[in-house]
Scaffold this motif. Structure first.
Motif, PDB file in Angstrom:
ATOM      1  N   TYR A  39      10.573  19.263  32.830  1.00  0.00           N
ATOM      2  CA  TYR A  39       9.493  18.296  32.291  1.00  0.00           C
ATOM      3  C   TYR A  39       8.664  17.186  32.612  1.00  0.00           C
ATOM      4  O   TYR A  39       9.669  16.629  33.880  1.00  0.00           O
ATOM      5  CB  TYR A  39      10.765  17.851  31.182  1.00  0.00           C
ATOM      6  CG  TYR A  39      11.059  18.938  30.416  1.00  0.00           C
ATOM      7  CD1 TYR A  39      10.439  20.418  29.688  1.00  0.00           C
ATOM      8  CD2 TYR A  39      12.577  18.760  29.824  1.00  0.00           C
ATOM      9  CE1 TYR A  39      10.660  21.306  28.979  1.00  0.00           C
ATOM     10  CE2 TYR A  39      12.909  20.212  29.573  1.00  0.00           C
ATOM     11  CZ  TYR A  39      12.266  20.770  28.902  1.00  0.00           C
ATOM     12  OH  TYR A  39      13.276  21.809  29.067  1.00  0.00           O
ATOM     13  N   TYR A  82      12.327  12.193  27.125  1.00  0.00           N
ATOM     14  CA  TYR A  82      11.745  13.420  26.627  1.00  0.00           C
ATOM     15  C   TYR A  82      11.183  12.943  25.465  1.00  0.00           C
ATOM     16  O   TYR A  82       9.984  13.679  24.943  1.00  0.00           O
ATOM     17  CB  TYR A  82      12.657  14.755  26.757  1.00  0.00           C
ATOM     18  CG  TYR A  82      12.397  16.016  26.265  1.00  0.00           C
ATOM     19  CD1 TYR A  82      11.395  16.603  26.981  1.00  0.00           C
ATOM     20  CD2 TYR A  82      11.753  16.305  24.770  1.00  0.00           C
ATOM     21  CE1 TYR A  82      10.588  17.607  26.887  1.00  0.00           C
ATOM     22  CE2 TYR A  82      11.411  17.650  24.575  1.00  0.00           C
ATOM     23  CZ  TYR A  82      11.466  17.929  25.606  1.00  0.00           C
ATOM     24  OH  TYR A  82      10.214  19.203  24.825  1.00  0.00           O
ATOM     25  N   ASN A  86       7.382  13.063  24.201  1.00  0.00           N
ATOM     26  CA  ASN A  86       7.059  13.943  23.929  1.00  0.00           C
ATOM     27  C   ASN A  86       6.947  13.944  21.821  1.00  0.00           C
ATOM     28  O   ASN A  86       6.578  14.554  21.008  1.00  0.00           O
ATOM     29  CB  ASN A  86       7.185  15.219  24.083  1.00  0.00           C
ATOM     30  CG  ASN A  86       7.583  15.792  25.200  1.00  0.00           C
ATOM     31  OD1 ASN A  86       6.073  15.990  25.575  1.00  0.00           O
ATOM     32  ND2 ASN A  86       7.929  15.069  26.185  1.00  0.00           N
TER      33      ASN A  86
END
Length: 315
Positions: A39, A82, A86
């Motif tokens: 990612y 993350y 996000n």
């Protein structure tokens, strides 16, 4: 403030050398394989080398109680990054990360014990030194940002900002002259700039004794200027917008903190306020800025000396 992350020689508890975090070196995570980094929010090896040495040492390794951790610190930080980057729900954590409840517990421990702020401050000091500045600043800029509150924000910690016409929370931040965060306070949207400043300024004065000058916009004028000078020996200088200005105009000093507020909006978790506790919102703000600083430091370390970027601030 706890000690820095240990960097002494070590031996793994298993034959597979997968990670050099303390949970693998001395804890119970040695038999957990390292995940494949896939990612954009994942730390590169160069970034991890910088972040690792700035991490606080766990209490269990210093003999202050607790059990050795069974999950890799690098994986835990990548999972929190993350979520920050996000804006997902905790329960929507991808399967290649540790289970969401373990990551959430790790996040809460860092939030409640002040470790996220300590981690952020270490990275800020290193970035300031890399930019040729002293580790501790001598001047600062203050401003606020109102964001809408989600349904998960309780009524007791949300309010209506009549100026921005936003029902939610307000982030009050103080930055240095490079735009790096010094102090953060998240309040209900109806808390004014002057009210929040009376809480922020004592914290700023306690943690940064060398700061004597703070720039602000017109929302901080009035009795606050005399109060800051008399009680805290802080010179609050209001940078006013001229009446004959039309459209967008870059104002001296104020643009630095405005840019920092823009940086926060790059993290989708911060586009709205989803947190039940204001302290969680503050923790995500620190994690967002820690991501920005660690990437800058990694780019500087990877670039040759002649090509290393410098983020200079115009007077």
């Amino acid at each position: 403030m706890s000690q820095f992350y240990a960097v002494s020689s070590f031996t793994f508890n298993s034959s597979a050398l997968s990670c050099d975090c303390l949970a693998h070196r001395f804890g119970n995570a040695a038999d957990r394989p390292n995940r494949m980094r896939r990612y954009p929010s994942d730390m590169t090896d160069e970034e991890w080398a910088l972040v690792r040495d700035a991490l606080p040492v766990p209490a269990w390794l210093e003999g202050r109680g607790g059990q050795p951790e069974g999950y890799c610190h690098r994986q835990m930080l990548d999972a929190i990054r993350y979520v920050t980057d996000n804006g997902i729900k905790w329960r929507s954590m991808p399967a290649d990360f540790p289970s969401w409840d373990r990551v959430y517990a790790y996040f809460c421990r860092w939030r409640d014990q002040g470790l996220v702020q300590e981690f952020h401050d270490r990275l800020r000091g290193r970035l300031r030194e890399a930019e040729g500045r002293a580790e501790e600043p001598t001047a600062a800029i203050i401003d606020s940002q109102s964001v809408k509150g989600a349904a998960s924000v309780p009524a007791v910690s949300r309010g209506y900002d009549g100026g921005k016409k936003i029902n939610g929370r307000r982030r009050h931040v103080i930055t240095d002259c490079l735009g790096l965060l010094l102090v953060v306070l998240v309040t209900a949207g109806n808390v004014t700039d002057r009210q929040a400043a009376r809480v922020l300024f004592p914290r700023l004065r306690e943690r940064f004794r060398k700061i004597t000058l703070v720039w602000a916009d017109g929302g901080y004028r009035g009795r606050l200027v005399a109060w800051a000078q008399e009680k805290l020996q802080l010179t609050l200088e209001v940078v006013k917008r001229s009446d004959d200005m039309t459209g967008f105009v870059v104002l001296p000093r104020r643009w630095v903190v405005e840019r920092t507020l823009g940086w926060l909006m790059r993290s989708r978790r911060l586009v709205r306020d989803f947190e039940t506790l204001p302290a969680s919102s503050e923790a995500f703000i620190y994690f967002s800025q820690a991501m920005l600083m660690s990437r800058r430091l990694a780019r500087r370390a990877a670039a040759p000396p002649a090509a290393r970027p410098r983020w200079t601030i115009a007077a």
